[in-house]
Design a protein around this motif. Structure first.
Motif, PDB file in Angstrom:
ATOM      1  N   ASP A 178     -30.453  50.500  53.724  1.00  9.87           N
ATOM      2  CA  ASP A 178     -30.839  50.736  55.122  1.00  9.87           C
ATOM      3  C   ASP A 178     -31.164  49.437  55.853  1.00  9.87           C
ATOM      4  O   ASP A 178     -30.817  49.262  57.013  1.00  9.87           O
ATOM      5  CB  ASP A 178     -32.051  51.671  55.177  1.00  9.87           C
ATOM      6  CG  ASP A 178     -31.644  53.101  54.886  1.00  9.87           C
ATOM      7  OD1 ASP A 178     -30.452  53.419  55.036  1.00  9.87           O
ATOM      8  OD2 ASP A 178     -32.526  53.891  54.500  1.00  9.87           O
ATOM      9  N   ASP A 179     -31.865  48.526  55.168  1.00 11.27           N
ATOM     10  CA  ASP A 179     -32.195  47.261  55.841  1.00 11.27           C
ATOM     11  C   ASP A 179     -30.909  46.496  56.178  1.00 11.27           C
ATOM     12  O   ASP A 179     -30.826  45.843  57.216  1.00 11.27           O
ATOM     13  CB  ASP A 179     -33.146  46.418  54.974  1.00 11.27           C
ATOM     14  CG  ASP A 179     -34.572  46.978  54.981  1.00 11.27           C
ATOM     15  OD1 ASP A 179     -34.949  47.632  55.974  1.00 11.27           O
ATOM     16  OD2 ASP A 179     -35.303  46.768  53.995  1.00 11.27           O
ATOM     17  N   ILE A 180     -29.901  46.607  55.327  1.00  7.86           N
ATOM     18  CA  ILE A 180     -28.618  45.943  55.634  1.00  7.86           C
ATOM     19  C   ILE A 180     -27.950  46.655  56.816  1.00  7.86           C
ATOM     20  O   ILE A 180     -27.579  46.040  57.808  1.00  7.86           O
ATOM     21  CB  ILE A 180     -27.670  45.974  54.409  1.00  7.86           C
ATOM     22  CG1 ILE A 180     -28.232  45.143  53.265  1.00  7.86           C
ATOM     23  CG2 ILE A 180     -26.273  45.472  54.806  1.00  7.86           C
ATOM     24  CD1 ILE A 180     -27.462  45.247  51.943  1.00  7.86           C
ATOM     25  N   GLU A 181     -27.851  47.977  56.697  1.00  2.42           N
ATOM     26  CA  GLU A 181     -27.114  48.739  57.716  1.00  2.42           C
ATOM     27  C   GLU A 181     -27.799  48.636  59.086  1.00  2.42           C
ATOM     28  O   GLU A 181     -27.144  48.594  60.116  1.00  2.42           O
ATOM     29  CB  GLU A 181     -27.001  50.193  57.247  1.00  2.42           C
ATOM     30  CG  GLU A 181     -25.947  51.018  57.943  1.00  2.42           C
ATOM     31  CD  GLU A 181     -26.471  51.639  59.227  1.00  2.42           C
ATOM     32  OE1 GLU A 181     -25.650  51.850  60.141  1.00  2.42           O
ATOM     33  OE2 GLU A 181     -27.686  51.910  59.335  1.00  2.42           O
ATOM     34  N   GLN A 182     -29.141  48.542  59.093  1.00  2.00           N
ATOM     35  CA  GLN A 182     -29.864  48.461  60.372  1.00  2.00           C
ATOM     36  C   GLN A 182     -30.044  47.008  60.834  1.00  2.00           C
ATOM     37  O   GLN A 182     -30.714  46.755  61.811  1.00  2.00           O
ATOM     38  CB  GLN A 182     -31.218  49.159  60.249  1.00  2.00           C
ATOM     39  CG  GLN A 182     -31.075  50.654  59.984  1.00  2.00           C
ATOM     40  CD  GLN A 182     -32.433  51.354  60.058  1.00  2.00           C
ATOM     41  OE1 GLN A 182     -33.254  51.293  59.142  1.00  2.00           O
ATOM     42  NE2 GLN A 182     -32.685  52.000  61.172  1.00  2.00           N
ATOM     43  N   LYS A 183     -29.431  46.082  60.092  1.00  2.00           N
ATOM     44  CA  LYS A 183     -29.461  44.654  60.445  1.00  2.00           C
ATOM     45  C   LYS A 183     -30.899  44.138  60.646  1.00  2.00           C
ATOM     46  O   LYS A 183     -31.222  43.462  61.619  1.00  2.00           O
ATOM     47  CB  LYS A 183     -28.626  44.387  61.692  1.00  2.00           C
ATOM     48  CG  LYS A 183     -27.178  44.784  61.530  1.00  2.00           C
ATOM     49  CD  LYS A 183     -26.346  44.280  62.695  1.00  2.00           C
ATOM     50  CE  LYS A 183     -24.864  44.430  62.487  1.00  2.00           C
ATOM     51  NZ  LYS A 183     -24.403  45.663  61.865  1.00  2.00           N
ATOM     52  N   ILE A 184     -31.733  44.490  59.675  1.00  2.00           N
ATOM     53  CA  ILE A 184     -33.134  44.050  59.749  1.00  2.00           C
ATOM     54  C   ILE A 184     -33.192  42.559  59.414  1.00  2.00           C
ATOM     55  O   ILE A 184     -32.666  42.131  58.381  1.00  2.00           O
ATOM     56  CB  ILE A 184     -34.006  44.862  58.756  1.00  2.00           C
ATOM     57  CG1 ILE A 184     -33.911  46.360  59.044  1.00  2.00           C
ATOM     58  CG2 ILE A 184     -35.444  44.360  58.761  1.00  2.00           C
ATOM     59  CD1 ILE A 184     -34.406  46.817  60.398  1.00  2.00           C
TER      60      ILE A 184
END
Ligand code: GLU
Length: 289
Positions: A178-184
């Motif tokens: 999720d952190d990758i996909e949400q570009k955190i």
């Protein structure tokens, strides 16, 4: 390699196992202020991966408490229970890279053997059956720099479980996907998660992503010296005292708040703090005074 994020995106990622308490307010506020002071975006993600542990209604309660404390997020909150396809795709990519293996060792067995590198399951072929799926970390461990804690080194002892033997996707997988996909770009969270940062960084790299920067905030302790948590019955936040709660949380985060600020609406308190946030923190876990 994916291009690094160009702007600041932070997030708060509560598990809906109970209502927000003062310790989680400190984390939410710290990550919110760091994002706001960098003109960044601040996202909220509900980590409802583990249905048996979720408390009905807790996610909505958490979102209402954030709003009552003036912590408004960008966009729509994401729910991990609706993102299983992404987790499965990530497992597929890691399988292709031969980075997953089935394992039935307990944590105690792994420690007894001095780490996963000394066990045979890493060399086992993937099979069907009731096994946990683990991610093969490098034997060298992982170094990184924490915003507040400076240089860190974490040896590899236990390879993280990415899918549990009951089939549920595990926190370590979902959080990184999720952190990758949400570009955190920045992960500001409680120091209870410091120890899993090394393995999470290895997962970022195995999935071909540029890792975010990490900063771990001090923990709020109860009178027994334990971290405030839902498990040890930390009191839910009283939304009708939002100003008071915010000022206490700001003091914990190193601000000297004027008494008059307590009586201001949450949005004014947040603006006051946003203009003054300088990442100056006492990183020791402690009780509130
Ligand atoms: N969902 C985790 C928790 O509530 C936080 C995950 C994270 O911030 O990385 O403890």
């Amino acid at each position: 390699m994916q291009a690094p994020p160009t702007s600041y995106t932070g997030r708060f990622a509560p598990s809906p196992t109970g209502p927000l308490h003062f310790g989680s307010l400190v984390c939410a506020l710290g990550s919110y202020l760091d994002a706001a002071a960098h003109s960044g975006r601040w996202l909220v993600r509900i980590e409802d991966l583990d249905p048996p542990r979720a408390q009905p209604g807790a996610a909505d309660q958490i979102l209402r408490a954030l709003e009552a404390h003036g912590l408004y997020w960008h966009g729509t909150p994401k729910w991990q229970s609706q993102r299983h396809t992404l987790y499965q795709q990530a497992l597929g990519r890691l399988t292709k890279r031969s980075l997953l293996y089935h394992c039935h060792c307990s944590r105690a067995q792994i420690r007894e053997h001095g780490g996963h590198q000394n066990l045979t399951c890493r060399r086992r072929k993937l099979t069907r059956g009731a096994f946990a799926l683990r991610f093969k970390c490098t034997n060298d461990g992982q170094s990184f720099t924490d915003i507040w804690r400076g240089n860190q080194y974490q040896p590899t002892i236990e390879d993280p479980i990415l899918q549990r033997r009951d089939g549920y996707y595990a926190y370590q997988l979902a959080v990184v996907v999720d952190d990758i996909e949400q570009k955190i770009s920045h992960i500001i969270r409680g120091a209870d998660l410091l120890d899993c940062t090394g393995t999470q960084l290895q997962l970022f790299s195995a999935l071909g992503a540029t890792p975010p920067q990490f900063g771990h905030l001090p923990l709020v302790l109860n009178l027994q010296g334990q971290k405030l948590s839902k498990q040890n019955k930390a009191l839910p936040l009283d939304n009708s005292r939002a100003g008071h709660n915010l000022c206490l949380a700001l003091r914990f985060l190193g601000f000297h708040t004027p008494t008059a600020l307590n009586h201001q609406p949450p949005s004014n308190i947040i603006s006051w703090a946003k203009a003054r946030w300088q990442r100056q923190l006492d990183i020791r876990d402690r009780q509130l005074h």
